[in-house]
Design a protein around this motif. Structure first.
Motif, short mmCIF file in Angstrom:
data_model
loop_
_atom_site.label_atom_id
_atom_site.label_comp_id
_atom_site.label_asym_id
_atom_site.label_seq_id
_atom_site.Cartn_x
_atom_site.Cartn_y
_atom_site.Cartn_z
N GLY A 40 0.78 -1.24 0.00
CA GLY A 40 0.00 0.00 0.00
C GLY A 40 0.80 1.28 0.00
N LYS A 41 2.03 1.24 0.55
CA LYS A 41 2.86 2.45 0.60
C LYS A 41 4.00 2.41 -0.42
CE LYS A 41 2.06 4.20 5.24
NZ LYS A 41 2.68 4.57 6.53
N LYS A 42 4.01 1.39 -1.27
CA LYS A 42 5.07 1.28 -2.26
C LYS A 42 4.80 2.21 -3.45
CE LYS A 42 7.16 -2.14 -0.14
NZ LYS A 42 8.53 -2.02 0.43
N ASN A 43 5.88 2.64 -4.08
CA ASN A 43 5.76 3.52 -5.24
C ASN A 43 5.67 2.65 -6.50
OD1 ASN A 43 5.73 5.75 -6.90
ND2 ASN A 43 7.95 6.06 -6.83
N ILE A 44 4.46 2.19 -6.80
CA ILE A 44 4.24 1.28 -7.94
C ILE A 44 3.43 2.02 -8.99
CG2 ILE A 44 3.23 -0.89 -8.69
CD1 ILE A 44 3.66 -1.97 -5.87
N ARG A 45 4.03 2.23 -10.14
CA ARG A 45 3.34 2.95 -11.21
C ARG A 45 2.54 1.97 -12.07
NH1 ARG A 45 6.80 5.89 -15.42
NH2 ARG A 45 4.76 5.86 -16.43
N GLY A 46 1.65 2.51 -12.87
CA GLY A 46 0.82 1.69 -13.73
C GLY A 46 1.52 1.23 -14.98
N CYS A 47 0.89 0.30 -15.69
CA CYS A 47 1.41 -0.22 -16.95
C CYS A 47 1.36 0.88 -18.02
CB CYS A 47 0.56 -1.42 -17.39
SG CYS A 47 1.03 -2.14 -18.98
N ALA A 60 9.24 -3.93 -17.45
CA ALA A 60 10.36 -3.00 -17.66
C ALA A 60 10.65 -2.18 -16.41
CB ALA A 60 10.03 -2.06 -18.83
N PHE A 61 9.63 -1.95 -15.59
CA PHE A 61 9.84 -1.23 -14.33
C PHE A 61 10.21 -2.27 -13.26
CE2 PHE A 61 6.52 1.30 -16.57
CZ PHE A 61 7.33 2.39 -16.88
N ASP A 62 11.47 -2.32 -12.91
CA ASP A 62 11.96 -3.39 -12.04
C ASP A 62 11.76 -3.03 -10.57
OD1 ASP A 62 13.04 -5.82 -11.41
OD2 ASP A 62 15.12 -5.18 -11.64
N ASP A 63 10.53 -3.20 -10.11
CA ASP A 63 10.20 -2.91 -8.71
C ASP A 63 9.56 -4.13 -8.06
OD1 ASP A 63 7.72 -2.98 -9.89
OD2 ASP A 63 7.31 -0.84 -9.69
N GLU A 64 8.68 -3.90 -7.09
CA GLU A 64 8.05 -5.00 -6.35
C GLU A 64 7.28 -5.96 -7.25
OE1 GLU A 64 8.07 -1.89 -5.36
OE2 GLU A 64 9.01 -1.96 -3.38
N VAL A 65 6.79 -5.47 -8.38
CA VAL A 65 5.97 -6.31 -9.26
C VAL A 65 6.76 -7.53 -9.74
CG1 VAL A 65 4.74 -6.43 -11.46
CG2 VAL A 65 4.46 -4.43 -9.96
N ASN A 66 7.99 -7.32 -10.17
CA ASN A 66 8.80 -8.45 -10.64
C ASN A 66 9.14 -9.41 -9.51
OD1 ASN A 66 8.85 -7.70 -13.36
ND2 ASN A 66 10.67 -6.42 -13.11
N ALA A 67 9.34 -8.88 -8.32
CA ALA A 67 9.62 -9.74 -7.16
C ALA A 67 8.40 -10.57 -6.80
CB ALA A 67 10.06 -8.88 -5.97
N ILE A 68 7.23 -9.95 -6.87
CA ILE A 68 5.98 -10.64 -6.56
C ILE A 68 5.69 -11.73 -7.58
CG2 ILE A 68 3.47 -10.35 -6.42
CD1 ILE A 68 4.00 -7.58 -5.18
N ALA A 69 6.06 -11.49 -8.84
CA ALA A 69 5.77 -12.45 -9.90
C ALA A 69 6.36 -13.82 -9.59
CB ALA A 69 6.31 -11.93 -11.23
N LEU A 93 -2.68 -1.06 -5.55
CA LEU A 93 -2.92 -2.48 -5.78
C LEU A 93 -3.30 -2.72 -7.24
CD1 LEU A 93 -3.22 -5.38 -4.77
CD2 LEU A 93 -5.59 -4.84 -4.16
N ILE A 94 -4.17 -1.88 -7.79
CA ILE A 94 -4.59 -2.05 -9.18
C ILE A 94 -3.41 -1.88 -10.14
CG2 ILE A 94 -6.02 -1.10 -11.04
CD1 ILE A 94 -7.52 -2.80 -8.96
N ALA A 95 -2.56 -0.89 -9.88
CA ALA A 95 -1.37 -0.69 -10.72
C ALA A 95 -0.48 -1.93 -10.65
CB ALA A 95 -0.59 0.54 -10.26
N CYS A 96 -0.32 -2.48 -9.45
CA CYS A 96 0.48 -3.69 -9.26
C CYS A 96 -0.12 -4.86 -10.02
CB CYS A 96 0.58 -4.00 -7.78
SG CYS A 96 1.41 -5.57 -7.39
N LEU A 97 -1.41 -5.07 -9.89
CA LEU A 97 -2.05 -6.22 -10.51
C LEU A 97 -2.09 -6.13 -12.03
CD1 LEU A 97 -5.03 -6.77 -8.03
CD2 LEU A 97 -2.85 -8.02 -8.15
#
Length: 205
Positions: A40-47, A60-69, A93-97
């Motif tokens: 919830g407090k992470k800086n996760i941008r949208g696709c 391409a944005f190497d943040d929490e999303v790639n780690a979660i994958a 959350l929506i940006a992450c998903l």
């Protein structure tokens, strides 16, 4: 069995966490391994639809999303939990998903999904429907409970007073565990359903 839980709340100990913790009690009792990722407090941008993931296999944005994958790929089930903002899930959350489901190309078929919406009053049903769409486009069975998966509370800690909501969380965890175990047995005996080649059809040609 492994379950990954993504909590979209910016409050680590808020009402969404109260709902998640109720599920964790059941998973622990059932011997299900769990991991909770708080974003919830992470800086996760949208696709941005750059298409890079089709070449590299990751966003391409190497943040929490790639780690979660990687955690998602190793899991038998995925729980999405969020507070409700304007009858919708937390935007982070929506940006992450969006990026997680689009950029991860492993087969998600028969991984079990469950979504949880937590609100002061309204908007839970709309949010519940919004999150379930990620599962149903990916061949993931959706775990159900005794009611729509929602818990109510405003100030931190109030969700603990929603007795029916917490019971719904426990039932959800039990049903999800049963479904994951049943699918594992089915895969052993029958394998996964045979897939047809994708035939995408646009509305405008």
């Amino acid at each position: 069995m492994k379950v990954l839980i993504i909590n979209g709340s910016p409050k680590a100990d808020g009402n969404t966490s109260t709902a998640v913790k109720e599920m964790l009690k059941v998973f622990e009792a059932e011997g299900v391994e769990t991991e909770v990722v708080q974003i919830g407090k992470k800086n996760i941008r949208g696709c941005v639809a750059c298409g890079s993931c089709y070449k590299t296999g990751k966003c391409a944005f190497d943040d929490e999303v790639n780690a979660i994958a990687g955690k998602f790929e190793a899991a038998d089930g995925l729980v999405l939990a969020t507070p409700v903002y304007y009858a919708s899930a937390n935007a982070t959350l929506i940006a992450c998903l969006d990026r997680l489901f689009y950029s991860s190309h492993f087969d998600k078929t028969m991984k079990v999904g469950a979504s949880i919406a937590v609100a002061r009053r309204g908007g839970c049903s709309a949010t519940f429907d919004e999150l379930n769409k990620y599962f149903t486009i990916s061949g993931m069975p959706v775990a159900s409970s005794q009611y729509w998966n929602s818990v109510h509370g405003a100030a931190p800690g109030e969700a603990a007073k929603d007795i029916e909501g917490l019971q719904t969380m426990r039932t959800l965890a039990k049903n999800m565990t049963f479904l994951m175990k049943s699918i594992a047995l089915g895969k052993e005996k029958y394998g996964l359903p045979e897939k047809e080649a994708m035939t995408p059809t646009n509305f405008i040609r």
